[in-house]
Design an enzyme around this catalytic site. Structure first.
Site, PDB file in Angstrom:
ATOM      1  N   ARG A 212      21.137  69.432 -19.222  1.00 38.39           N
ATOM      2  CA  ARG A 212      19.708  69.723 -19.085  1.00 38.39           C
ATOM      3  C   ARG A 212      19.247  70.676 -20.185  1.00 38.39           C
ATOM      4  O   ARG A 212      18.162  70.523 -20.757  1.00 38.39           O
ATOM      5  CB  ARG A 212      19.423  70.327 -17.696  1.00 38.39           C
ATOM      6  CG  ARG A 212      19.595  69.331 -16.564  1.00 38.39           C
ATOM      7  CD  ARG A 212      19.045  69.879 -15.273  1.00 38.39           C
ATOM      8  NE  ARG A 212      19.895  70.866 -14.630  1.00 38.39           N
ATOM      9  CZ  ARG A 212      20.757  70.610 -13.656  1.00 38.39           C
ATOM     10  NH1 ARG A 212      20.915  69.360 -13.221  1.00 38.39           N
ATOM     11  NH2 ARG A 212      21.463  71.573 -13.096  1.00 38.39           N
TER      12      ARG A 212
ATOM     13  N   PHE B 236      14.807  58.876 -12.391  1.00 38.61           N
ATOM     14  CA  PHE B 236      15.634  59.314 -11.258  1.00 38.61           C
ATOM     15  C   PHE B 236      15.571  60.845 -11.165  1.00 38.61           C
ATOM     16  O   PHE B 236      16.584  61.536 -11.094  1.00 38.61           O
ATOM     17  CB  PHE B 236      17.079  58.846 -11.410  1.00 38.61           C
ATOM     18  CG  PHE B 236      17.222  57.374 -11.675  1.00 38.61           C
ATOM     19  CD1 PHE B 236      17.175  56.456 -10.641  1.00 38.61           C
ATOM     20  CD2 PHE B 236      17.386  56.895 -12.969  1.00 38.61           C
ATOM     21  CE1 PHE B 236      17.295  55.094 -10.881  1.00 38.61           C
ATOM     22  CE2 PHE B 236      17.513  55.541 -13.221  1.00 38.61           C
ATOM     23  CZ  PHE B 236      17.462  54.633 -12.178  1.00 38.61           C
TER      24      PHE B 236
ATOM     25  N   ASP C  89      10.615  59.067  -9.623  1.00 41.94           N
ATOM     26  CA  ASP C  89      11.606  58.930  -8.561  1.00 41.94           C
ATOM     27  C   ASP C  89      11.025  58.062  -7.452  1.00 41.94           C
ATOM     28  O   ASP C  89       9.807  58.007  -7.257  1.00 41.94           O
ATOM     29  CB  ASP C  89      12.002  60.295  -7.989  1.00 41.94           C
ATOM     30  CG  ASP C  89      13.344  60.255  -7.271  1.00 41.94           C
ATOM     31  OD1 ASP C  89      14.368  60.541  -7.917  1.00 41.94           O
ATOM     32  OD2 ASP C  89      13.361  59.927  -6.078  1.00 41.94           O
TER      33      ASP C  89
ATOM     34  N   ALA D 172      12.519  52.993 -10.578  1.00 37.53           N
ATOM     35  CA  ALA D 172      12.627  53.182 -12.024  1.00 37.53           C
ATOM     36  C   ALA D 172      12.704  51.852 -12.768  1.00 37.53           C
ATOM     37  O   ALA D 172      12.093  51.694 -13.838  1.00 37.53           O
ATOM     38  CB  ALA D 172      13.845  54.042 -12.344  1.00 37.53           C
TER      39      ALA D 172
ATOM     40  N   ASP E 291      19.304  59.479 -15.761  1.00 38.62           N
ATOM     41  CA  ASP E 291      20.429  60.064 -15.014  1.00 38.62           C
ATOM     42  C   ASP E 291      20.441  59.481 -13.601  1.00 38.62           C
ATOM     43  O   ASP E 291      20.046  60.144 -12.633  1.00 38.62           O
ATOM     44  CB  ASP E 291      20.291  61.587 -14.967  1.00 38.62           C
ATOM     45  CG  ASP E 291      21.442  62.248 -14.211  1.00 38.62           C
ATOM     46  OD1 ASP E 291      22.558  61.708 -14.256  1.00 38.62           O
ATOM     47  OD2 ASP E 291      21.207  63.290 -13.564  1.00 38.62           O
TER      48      ASP E 291
ATOM     49  N   CYS F  14      27.498  59.065 -13.563  1.00 37.14           N
ATOM     50  CA  CYS F  14      28.389  59.893 -12.747  1.00 37.14           C
ATOM     51  C   CYS F  14      29.346  59.031 -11.930  1.00 37.14           C
ATOM     52  O   CYS F  14      29.933  59.503 -10.955  1.00 37.14           O
ATOM     53  CB  CYS F  14      27.577  60.806 -11.837  1.00 37.14           C
ATOM     54  SG  CYS F  14      26.508  59.940 -10.667  1.00 37.14           S
TER      55      CYS F  14
END
Length: 394
Positions: free
Chosen positions: A214, A229, A250, A278, A298, A338
């Site tokens: 970030r 997101f 979002d 999105a 992300d 992730c």
């Protein structure tokens, strides 16, 4: 899972394959690699090879597919409360450099800190822990006592709600272990303020693993920016300090309400929450001819199991392709995954495919991974999951 078990004893006997895995630096011993199970309740047990060679000590989980998690090599050093205190002290000391820039970060990253199945996150003066194996759960009192002494925290909350607890035969619950923990805690991160929700927020209350990323994209942001997101707007808050305007996208209206609150908390008036899917929104904006100078992608983990990789790759490629098409010339895209099951190789192959399909050239400005407080051991792939890339539209 089969109920057939080898003969029991007070020492766990590990097959050659499991012993080799330990010696190569990986702590897990699977059920299929245990030749003799210990006739003991969940906790810490002594382990050895079938030829009698000692392997030290491990956390023992009678009902888990991962039966043993190796924690101590020295067979003469049986872990006790003092051992836990020393290990926790070392892990916490390693994070000391972070305290000057943030008041929220991970203190213990499980296997990455030699403490398998233990997660400890700091949010200001409270801690949130996850005890994710039966062997570890048996040592809860010692762990809590040491954490209180080492950190001086005013409360410790157990977010013992992950599915991993169920596979260990443990209850999935959120429990106060010490003191008091409020519903929200203000996080200060490189000058940006936002609220973490220890009791019911994502993960243990916030996404701490993207902290440095970030800061990275925030320092480079400019013009019209987009945070896909966005959740509670952690990226958007950093982008807004340099960008002219930031759209926080979002699908969740409650999450976007928190974005509003966070913008006010930071005195920011240039963040525009946008509710929508999105994939659909980016596709529509591209058709409208919209362009952005800075974009963050992300998403949540698309591949939560190995069998989901093919579908996840399609999803990652689709969202990144649309983001690439929306970038203005010279624009920057920070994109991340992730998903542990999505390897770095697959991640970059996906970006190559998306770039080719976009018909545009992208330069790789940076490759990112996990920060200091989320150590990834090269001998334990499971400690690493986060990978990212900073791309420039040429």
């Amino acid at each position: 899972m089969s109920d057939r078990r080898p003969p029991s004893g007070t020492v766990a006997i590990v097959a050659r394959r499991g012993a080799q895995r330990i010696r190569r630096g990986h702590p897990w011993v699977f059920r299929s690699d245990v030749e003799r199970f210990p006739d003991l309740p969940a906790g810490i047990v002594r382990i050895a090879e079938s030829n009698g060679a000692p392997l030290g000590f491990a956390l023992w989980s009678p009902r888990s597919e991962i039966s043993l998690r190796h924690i101590e090599r020295n067979p003469a050093h049986e872990p006790d409360a003092t051992w836990w205190h020393a290990k926790l002290r070392a892990a916490i000391a390693r994070r000391a450099p972070l305290a000057s820039e943030a008041n929220a970060y991970r203190l213990v990253h499980g296997e990455g800190d030699g403490l398998p199945s233990l997660v400890v996150d700091r949010y200001g003066d409270v801690l949130v822990v996850q005890l994710l194996s039966a062997g570890l759960d048996a040592w809860t009192d010692s762990i809590v006592t040491s954490l209180v002494e080492l950190t001086g925290c005013r409360g410790i909350l157990a977010r013992n709600d992950p599915a991993a607890r169920g596979r260990e035969g443990l209850p999935r619950e959120v429990t106060l272990l010490y003191g008091e923990v409020p519903r929200t805690v203000e996080v200060v991160e490189h000058g940006v303020r936002y609220l973490a929700a220890p009791w019911d927020g994502q993960k243990t209350g916030a996404f701490l693993d993207q902290r440095e990323n970030r800061v990275l994209i925030g320092s480079l942001a400019r013009g019209q920016a987009l945070d896909c997101f966005a959740y509670h707007g952690s990226f958007a808050l950093h982008l807004a300090r340099k960008a002219d305007q930031v759209f926080a996208l979002d699908v969740s209206a409650p999450a976007l309400a928190r974005v509003h609150e966070h913008a006010d908390r930071n005195g920011l008036t240039n963040i525009v929450p946008v509710e929508g899917d999105a994939f659909d929104v980016l596709r529509a904006w591209y058709k409208e001819g919209r362009r952005f100078d800075t974009i963050v992608v992300d998403p949540p983990a698309f591949a939560k199991t190995r069998s989901a990789i093919d579908g996840a790759l399609r999803g990652y490629k689709d969202i990144n392709l649309h983001a690439m098409r929306l970038l203005a010339p010279g624009g920057l895209l920070f994109t991340a995954s992730c998903s542990f099951h999505l390897s770095r190789g697959h991640f970059f192959e996906m970006l190559q495919d998306a770039s080719a399909d976009s018909g545009r050239a992208f330069a790789l400005r940076a490759i990112t991974g996990q920060p200091l407080d989320h150590p990834e051991l090269i001998t334990v792939p499971e400690t690493g999951y986060l990978k990212g890339a900073l791309l420039e539209a040429m």
